[in-house]
Design an enzyme around this catalytic site. Sequence first.
Site, PDB file in Angstrom:
ATOM      1  N   THR A   1     -46.582 -46.687 117.456  1.00 30.43           N
ATOM      2  CA  THR A   1     -47.986 -47.031 117.669  1.00 30.43           C
ATOM      3  C   THR A   1     -48.856 -46.190 116.745  1.00 30.43           C
ATOM      4  O   THR A   1     -48.759 -44.955 116.747  1.00 30.43           O
ATOM      5  CB  THR A   1     -48.394 -46.822 119.144  1.00 30.43           C
ATOM      6  N   TYR A   2     -49.657 -46.866 115.947  1.00 31.68           N
ATOM      7  CA  TYR A   2     -50.558 -46.196 115.006  1.00 31.68           C
ATOM      8  C   TYR A   2     -51.962 -46.178 115.594  1.00 31.68           C
ATOM      9  O   TYR A   2     -52.395 -47.152 116.214  1.00 31.68           O
ATOM     10  CB  TYR A   2     -50.556 -46.920 113.662  1.00 31.68           C
ATOM     11  N   TYR A   3     -52.634 -45.054 115.376  1.00 28.80           N
ATOM     12  CA  TYR A   3     -53.954 -44.857 115.971  1.00 28.80           C
ATOM     13  C   TYR A   3     -55.049 -44.813 114.916  1.00 28.80           C
ATOM     14  O   TYR A   3     -54.854 -44.245 113.835  1.00 28.80           O
ATOM     15  CB  TYR A   3     -53.970 -43.553 116.782  1.00 28.80           C
TER      16      TYR A   3
END
Lengths: 185, 185
Positions: A43-45
Amino acid sequence: MVRVDAADVYEVEVKVPADHDAVRDALASVGAEVGATVEQADTYYDAPHRDFAATDEALRVRRVRADGEEDARLTYKGPKVDAESKTREEIETGVEDAGDAGAILEALDFSPAATVRKRRTYYAYGEYTVVLDDVEGLGEYVEVEREAAEADVERALEEAYEVLESLGLDPADQIRTSYLGLLLE
Amino acid sequence: MVRVDAADVYEVEVKVPADHDAVRDALASVGAEVGATVEQADTYYDAPHRDFAATDEALRVRRVRADGEEDARLTYKGPKVDAESKTREEIETGVEDAGDAGAILEALDFSPAATVRKRRTYYAYGEYTVVLDDVEGLGEYVEVEREAAEADVERALEEAYEVLESLGLDPADQIRTSYLGLLLE
């Protein structure tokens, strides 16, 4: 692609789209050793205070599932150190709980931008690791990678191309865009 | 002080400055059981995009050293949920490497504001944990704490005062300021 970690170890990697059945046969015939298969969900933020796309940074929570065990890591990828070598800083630590790590980021107003899910199988082939990635929504890819000291980066890259060719793959098919980038395209 | 974690468990805690020699004698005579002694170094971070002092939040990397082993945790403390109960949300996860966790925060432009270092000894006393803290630069403190469901918070707080009194301490000496707050005063 070449990445550099905080200890000045360069990560040389070349990625091409490739049909896994054919590559598995080729790996067997060159005598590569099959290793673990893992499932990764990255998961990239997005950051609240700057645009990571513009600054060429990334912040990631990775969940890895292997043999029924789940592992998680928090990783910061810095901007390219210089344009020529395409190296970037990576800082990473294991985290006990990916959900809590993500919740802390969200409490600080970082927001999940996208999640890249893939099934990854590792092969050992000489000094190289060959990675077969089946990426949800994108398809099958092969990465050839190894670590190298700065002085060995060029040679390692050349040899990575030779590894690809020995597996029946074409270095000219190389894709420099990350899976995240491909998913967001 | 009462804190609440994400699972709606309330942490009731009362802290007073206290001479440890006298409290150790009192703990022995009431039959409290001595537990582990650990060394904690808590680094608190300022955020680049908001003023945690104004928003009443905190972001902390805690290093714990016990029996020669080092452990680390990343913790977010949210603002008080409501003024009356003084409860706040806490989200925490273990991290493999405190240095890397701090380096990731600094790469994101969070900056270390202060580090609170203390030597902490735990005692078990009925339903309560009594904590003897020797805080670098601040001196000796005793905390009495337990977890409680929301309905039991008032009673738990009253009983915590009784525990203090049974150790020869005065609940009126209670200090509501955190060690970080005291250090920054």
